[in-house]
Write a protein that holds these residues in place. Structure first.
Motif, PDB file in Angstrom:
ATOM      1  N   HIS A 286      35.053  44.154  43.887  1.00 41.71           N
ATOM      2  CA  HIS A 286      35.963  43.469  43.375  1.00 41.71           C
ATOM      3  C   HIS A 286      35.972  43.535  41.799  1.00 41.71           C
TER       4      HIS A 286
ATOM      5  N   HIS B   4      30.089  41.209  48.763  1.00 47.41           N
ATOM      6  CA  HIS B   4      31.081  40.972  47.688  1.00 47.41           C
ATOM      7  C   HIS B   4      30.331  41.183  46.444  1.00 47.41           C
TER       8      HIS B   4
ATOM      9  N   ASP C 263      37.603  48.106  45.814  1.00 49.70           N
ATOM     10  CA  ASP C 263      38.568  47.634  46.778  1.00 49.70           C
ATOM     11  C   ASP C 263      39.541  46.525  46.502  1.00 49.70           C
ATOM     12  N   ARG C 264      39.034  45.791  45.826  1.00 49.20           N
ATOM     13  CA  ARG C 264      39.996  44.608  44.910  1.00 49.20           C
ATOM     14  C   ARG C 264      40.090  44.757  43.718  1.00 49.20           C
TER      15      ARG C 264
ATOM     16  N   ASP D 153      41.465  42.026  40.716  1.00 49.52           N
ATOM     17  CA  ASP D 153      42.027  40.907  40.435  1.00 49.52           C
ATOM     18  C   ASP D 153      42.379  41.027  38.655  1.00 49.52           C
TER      19      ASP D 153
ATOM     20  N   LEU E 162      48.172  41.556  47.440  1.00 46.38           N
ATOM     21  CA  LEU E 162      47.531  40.598  48.240  1.00 46.38           C
ATOM     22  C   LEU E 162      48.222  39.289  48.622  1.00 46.38           C
TER      23      LEU E 162
ATOM     24  N   ARG F 258      46.734  40.019  42.221  1.00 45.51           N
ATOM     25  CA  ARG F 258      45.607  40.358  43.200  1.00 45.51           C
ATOM     26  C   ARG F 258      45.982  41.545  44.048  1.00 45.51           C
ATOM     27  N   TYR F 259      45.205  42.511  43.865  1.00 51.36           N
ATOM     28  CA  TYR F 259      45.820  43.763  44.353  1.00 51.36           C
ATOM     29  C   TYR F 259      44.472  44.241  45.384  1.00 51.36           C
ATOM     30  N   ALA F 260      44.798  45.130  46.522  1.00 53.49           N
ATOM     31  CA  ALA F 260      43.922  45.683  47.434  1.00 53.49           C
ATOM     32  C   ALA F 260      43.945  47.291  47.406  1.00 53.49           C
TER      33      ALA F 260
END
Length: 215
Positions: A5, A126, A146-147, A149, A176, A190-192
């Protein structure tokens, strides 16, 4: 395999340099600490929530030095929850030099940064990357996240290091959840990371605006 993240604070023109203070990253930058006047309880709660479940930190050298000088001394203070988390979890540091890693639980990553990050991802569920723009550029280029923010703040600076700098590779991201705005205008996105490359289309004629994958 775990998730990486990236947690970033940026301006509307996507400058992410030195949000926290004037001494954070002063090289060629005159707006260090630009985030401080824009803080509010909503974004503070969002940041705290974003760290929940973290079981490792992945940091660039400059961010590591700032954190190592601050978080070990915050026990019992207003940020005790985050301090306890950051002090407890393993810290992995990307650096070309030979830094003195005095913060308990710290490990320097090897010269094969991409390979080292993949191994960290295999060991933890995580992994959080906070700030560390130079490191983030590598992760974006290698698609090793993967993510994302991204807290976008209502200010334009016109200078400074940007989130997506030269060398960023084409990528698709999937939102997301709906964007969330705080009372001072900061918006959390917030994206993936999504599969494929950005699509293109032709909007010059009716019925021709359907996107096609740019291969």
């Amino acid at each position: 395999m775990g998730l990486i993240h990236i947690e970033l604070f940026s301006t509307l023109d996507l400058v992410g340099q030195a949000p926290g203070g004037p001494d954070e990253d002063p090289e060629g930058f005159s707006f260090g600490g630009w985030q401080a006047p824009l803080l509010d309880e909503v974004s503070g709660a969002q940041v705290a929530a974003a760290y929940e479940g973290t079981d490792a930190l992945l940091l660039g050298r400059r961010t590591y030095d700032i954190f190592a000088a601050y978080w070990p001394h915050q026990r019992g203070g207003p940020d005790d929850g985050i301090a306890a988390l950051f002090n407890r979890v393993p810290k992995y540091v990307a650096s070309r030099g030979r830094p003195r890693l005095s913060w308990a639980g710290s490990t320097q990553l090897g010269p094969d940064l991409a390979g080292a990050v993949r191994r960290v991802r295999e060991r933890h569920e995580h992994v959080k990357v906070v700030g560390s723009l130079d490191l983030v550029q590598t992760l974006l280029r290698e698609r090793l996240f993967d993510r994302l923010d991204l807290w976008v703040h209502p200010v334009v600076l016109g200078e400074g290091k940007r989130v997506f700098a030269a060398g960023a590779v084409p990528a698709n991201l999937a939102l997301l959840e709906p964007p969330a705005a705080g009372p001072r205008g900061t918006v959390l996105l917030r994206y993936a990371l999504a599969a494929g490359r950005p699509a293109t289309g032709d909007m010059s004629a009716p019925g021709r605006g359907v996107g096609r994958e740019d291969r």
